[in-house]
Write a protein that holds these residues in place. Structure first.
Motif, PDB file in Angstrom:
ATOM      1  N   ARG A 175     -14.035   3.223  34.618  1.00 21.33           N
ATOM      2  CA  ARG A 175     -13.310   2.760  36.634  1.00 21.33           C
ATOM      3  C   ARG A 175     -12.730   0.768  36.431  1.00 21.33           C
ATOM      4  O   ARG A 175     -12.908   0.785  35.369  1.00 21.33           O
ATOM      5  CB  ARG A 175     -15.096   2.638  36.414  1.00 21.33           C
ATOM      6  CG  ARG A 175     -15.952   3.422  37.570  1.00 21.33           C
ATOM      7  CD  ARG A 175     -17.292   2.601  38.222  1.00 21.33           C
ATOM      8  NE  ARG A 175     -17.938   4.496  38.508  1.00 21.33           N
ATOM      9  CZ  ARG A 175     -18.392   5.223  38.038  1.00 21.33           C
ATOM     10  NH1 ARG A 175     -19.008   4.845  36.818  1.00 21.33           N
ATOM     11  NH2 ARG A 175     -18.987   5.682  38.784  1.00 21.33           N
ATOM     12  N   LYS A 176     -12.493   0.884  37.471  1.00 21.34           N
ATOM     13  CA  LYS A 176     -11.072  -0.361  37.862  1.00 21.34           C
ATOM     14  C   LYS A 176     -12.155  -1.505  37.743  1.00 21.34           C
ATOM     15  O   LYS A 176     -13.830  -1.476  38.347  1.00 21.34           O
ATOM     16  CB  LYS A 176     -11.193  -0.199  38.934  1.00 21.34           C
ATOM     17  CG  LYS A 176      -9.432   0.848  39.720  1.00 21.34           C
ATOM     18  CD  LYS A 176      -9.501   0.753  41.129  1.00 21.34           C
ATOM     19  CE  LYS A 176      -8.441   1.976  41.043  1.00 21.34           C
ATOM     20  NZ  LYS A 176      -7.522   1.849  43.163  1.00 21.34           N
ATOM     21  N   ALA A 177     -11.891  -2.595  37.270  1.00 16.90           N
ATOM     22  CA  ALA A 177     -12.861  -3.805  37.308  1.00 16.90           C
ATOM     23  C   ALA A 177     -12.820  -4.291  38.466  1.00 16.90           C
ATOM     24  O   ALA A 177     -14.101  -4.874  38.769  1.00 16.90           O
ATOM     25  CB  ALA A 177     -12.281  -4.977  36.752  1.00 16.90           C
ATOM     26  N   THR A 178     -11.645  -4.331  39.454  1.00 15.50           N
ATOM     27  CA  THR A 178     -12.897  -4.305  40.914  1.00 15.50           C
ATOM     28  C   THR A 178     -12.134  -3.415  41.972  1.00 15.50           C
ATOM     29  O   THR A 178     -11.272  -2.484  42.343  1.00 15.50           O
ATOM     30  CB  THR A 178     -11.070  -5.346  41.793  1.00 15.50           C
ATOM     31  OG1 THR A 178     -11.424  -6.308  40.746  1.00 15.50           O
ATOM     32  CG2 THR A 178     -11.747  -6.798  43.108  1.00 15.50           C
ATOM     33  N   PRO A 179     -13.854  -2.452  42.497  1.00 14.49           N
ATOM     34  CA  PRO A 179     -12.705  -1.625  43.666  1.00 14.49           C
ATOM     35  C   PRO A 179     -12.357  -1.885  44.532  1.00 14.49           C
ATOM     36  O   PRO A 179     -11.724  -2.569  45.262  1.00 14.49           O
ATOM     37  CB  PRO A 179     -14.591  -1.252  44.090  1.00 14.49           C
ATOM     38  CG  PRO A 179     -15.509  -2.300  43.884  1.00 14.49           C
ATOM     39  CD  PRO A 179     -14.374  -3.313  42.302  1.00 14.49           C
ATOM     40  N   SER A 180     -11.662  -0.530  44.905  1.00 17.18           N
ATOM     41  CA  SER A 180     -10.940  -0.318  46.147  1.00 17.18           C
ATOM     42  C   SER A 180     -11.598  -0.320  46.821  1.00 17.18           C
ATOM     43  O   SER A 180     -12.419   0.018  47.261  1.00 17.18           O
ATOM     44  CB  SER A 180     -10.133   0.714  45.980  1.00 17.18           C
ATOM     45  OG  SER A 180      -9.555   1.101  44.746  1.00 17.18           O
ATOM     46  N   ALA A 181     -11.211  -1.459  48.336  1.00 12.26           N
ATOM     47  CA  ALA A 181     -12.363  -1.749  49.651  1.00 12.26           C
ATOM     48  C   ALA A 181     -11.811  -0.329  49.950  1.00 12.26           C
ATOM     49  O   ALA A 181     -12.851   0.168  51.408  1.00 12.26           O
ATOM     50  CB  ALA A 181     -11.447  -2.851  50.439  1.00 12.26           C
ATOM     51  N   ARG A 182     -10.862   0.842  50.256  1.00  9.00           N
ATOM     52  CA  ARG A 182     -10.790   1.706  50.933  1.00  9.00           C
ATOM     53  C   ARG A 182     -10.223   2.957  50.056  1.00  9.00           C
ATOM     54  O   ARG A 182      -8.980   3.118  49.926  1.00  9.00           O
ATOM     55  CB  ARG A 182      -9.958   1.541  52.093  1.00  9.00           C
ATOM     56  CG  ARG A 182     -10.436   2.773  53.387  1.00  9.00           C
ATOM     57  CD  ARG A 182      -9.753   3.021  54.397  1.00  9.00           C
ATOM     58  NE  ARG A 182      -8.767   3.882  55.065  1.00  9.00           N
ATOM     59  CZ  ARG A 182      -8.506   4.835  54.879  1.00  9.00           C
ATOM     60  NH1 ARG A 182      -7.679   4.272  54.325  1.00  9.00           N
ATOM     61  NH2 ARG A 182      -8.596   5.408  55.466  1.00  9.00           N
TER      62      ARG A 182
END
Lengths: 337, 242
Positions: free
Chosen positions: B166-173
């Motif tokens: 998964r991405k280190a920082t999740p996408s907001a939307r």
């Protein structure tokens, strides 16, 4: 019959008893956080149990009634008033056309319920009028109320009309509102405490936890954090740990499930609980105590007390009997007239 | 040493006073999934008073019930009455009924603005973008369960070579319809939500629509195939829906 929203309040939504039958499709049950308060508010105005009401959280809205309306407030005490005069909770109230219902300081609890005779009229989505904010469905266009919204009420039933007639008899023209001269016995109402002990059964992964953790959940205090919301009541207290690292395959969870993520602070899933989850479940708060849990304010302390399945059933039946007694008392009152 | 895997014994456990969890061990398999589906089908065909609903998951079937209603029906207490019913029912479906799986094709436009993380998956896996698209759309995926969000399918069967963290920082939307990879699993977001998956494409098909009689397009037991389409086809299908 309708009302106009003058101020939205912190989070005001349309809620009923929730969506049933769609959890297998990932659609959460939702509905009122305090379903007993919702049912009592409905009973007091002569609505069916499942009629849609407004759920007001912490800071209530400002609402103007455009016609004479029979209402009832239940749940949290958010200092309701009309024309600067306090309005009592847990009883039927006739509000005269043009008057504004306001709220002040939350005295006790988080969620108040405003029932109107005929119920709040919004389209049913998947068998319920409850607002499901994340999916943007139900309620008023799937969102919380905003300034300028106008809410319609459903048609009044014979029971609504009889209760309204009772109040019209006492009504004096100069008053902004008239309160019913009768109210439910306090023992029929939910018991709210500032720092309650909530009864719970062992969760299905209870034995995964260390012996110490199994003791902590029943003996230690847990603080309700401000991160709590309609989805989960996030607690802080003695850290709970697993005996060994284990993965749980996602399985069904619901309102009252106490799950423990890896960092060790428990979360109690609330009305907007997702349908499935993968954190170990240390306990399950019994349904009869969910209203008390919903009303615990952030910063307050809760404790859990273990009960058996038999006891949990007994307490649920007792709650149903109280609601039945209240319904019968109201019907009796109507037929006396 | 070779091991003979048998049907694990069924456990019926109370989860609170209004739900029981039927547990079929802890190993994900098609066999368990089919058994759960078969039991669920009987519950659909022969619902009993007090049955509220059920939720199938990887190796469990949770049955929600109304103890008040059940306690008024039978002679025993609600839990005894319920577990006896369920035991009989589970016995009835010992031989897995062969309800044929439905195959649902999901058209996907891969890469570009629709799959902004395709490059990232290429970097991580060492595969070329075309290879990723070929491998991802060659698979047949099994819907193990639907949960987490409305219509969200837990899919099994992704080629392990595509696994990307998964991405280190999740996408907001994340836009609805996004097809993503998270670790060794792949899935589709039915509604717009924050999330940390690597997005490789998007489908114009609505996985969830509250206005449909059955709002979730996919159900546990269905099979899914991803079919690559062009941007033009995506836009046409999207418009056709509106």
């Amino acid at each position: 019959m309708k009302l106009t929203v003058l101020k939205s309040g912190l989070l005001t939504t349309v809620q009923d008893l929730g969506r049933k039958g769609f959890q297998r499709q990932g659609v959460l049950m939702g509905g009122a956080m305090d379903k007993v308060a919702l049912r009592i508010a409905n009973l007091l105005v002569g609505n069916p149990d499942h009629a849609a009401v407004l759920e007001l959280s912490m800071q209530g809205p400002e609402l103007r009634f455009e016609q004479d309306t029979l209402i009832a407030l239940a749940g949290a005490d958010l200092s309701a008033s009309i024309n600067e005069e306090p309005v009592r909770m847990w009883r039927a109230v006739l509000v005269k056309a043009g008057n504004v219902l306001r709220f002040g300081k939350p005295v006790q609890g988080n969620y108040a319920y405003l029932a109107v005779a005929g119920g709040v009229q919004v389209p049913e989505v998947m068998g319920s009028r409850s607002t499901y904010l994340r999916a943007g469905i139900g309620g008023l266009q799937g969102r919380s109320l905003q300034r300028g919204d106008v809410l319609q009420f459903g048609d009044v039933s014979d029971t609504n009309r009889l209760l309204l007639g009772d109040l019209l008899l006492q009504d004096r023209k100069e008053n902004a509102f008239t309160e019913a001269a009768w109210w439910p016995e306090p023992e029929l109402l939910p018991r709210y405490e500032e720092n309650p002990t909530l009864r719970a059964m062992r969760g299905l992964e209870y034995n995964w936890f260390t012996e110490n953790s199994q003791g902590y959940i029943w003996n230690e205090k847990y603080k309700v954090t401000p991160q709590s919301d309609r989805m989960g009541c996030r607690l802080q207290g003695t850290i709970l740990a697993l005996e060994e690292e284990r993965e749980l395959l996602s399985t069904a969870v619901s309102y009252g499930t106490v799950q423990v993520p890896a960092q060790g602070d428990p979360i109690v899933l609330m009305a907007d609980s997702q349908t499935t989850g993968g954190y170990p479940r240390i306990a399950q708060v019994i349904t009869a105590d969910l209203p008390a849990l919903a009303q615990v304010q952030a910063g307050k302390i809760i404790r859990f007390q273990e009960v058996s399945l038999e006891e949990a059933h007994r307490l649920l039946y007792q709650q149903e009997k109280h609601l039945l007694a209240l319904r019968q008392a109201i019907l009796y009152k109507l037929h006396q007239q | 040493m070779p091991e003979i895997i048998q049907n694990p014994p069924l456990l019926i456990c109370p989860r609170g006073e209004s739900a029981v969890e039927l547990q079929f061990g802890s190993i994900i398999s098609k066999k368990i999934l089919n058994r759960i589906r078969a039991i669920a089908q009987v519950l659909d065909e022969q619902p009993f008073p007090g049955l509220v609903e059920y939720v199938p998951a990887f190796t469990t079937l949770t049955v929600y019930y109304d103890p008040w209603v059940i306690s008024q029906q039978g002679k025993l207490d609600a839990y005894e009455e319920l577990t006896q019913k369920l035991e009989v029912l589970v016995e009835q479906v010992q031989e897995t009924r062969s309800t044929p799986a439905r195959v649902v094709e999901l058209p996907v436009v891969y890469g570009g603005a629709y799959g902004p993380d395709l490059q990232e998956v290429a970097l991580h896996t060492g595969l070329r973008e075309e290879e990723i698209i070929d491998m991802h759309s060659a698979g047949e995926y099994l819907v193990h369960m639907v949960g987490f969000a409305p219509g969200f399918p837990y899919l099994g069967g992704m080629d392990n070579r595509l696994a990307t963290p998964r991405k280190a920082t999740p996408s907001a939307r994340i836009p609805a319809g996004s097809v993503g990879i998270a670790g060794a699993q792949t899935g589709v977001y039915p509604i717009s939500t924050p999330g940390g998956w690597q997005l490789i494409g998007r489908t114009p098909v609505a996985l969830f629509n509250a206005a449909r009689q059955v709002p979730s397009l996919l159900q546990a037991g269905d099979k899914v195939r991803f079919v690559p389409i062009s941007e033009k086809e995506y836009e046409e299908r999207k418009e056709g829906q509106e």
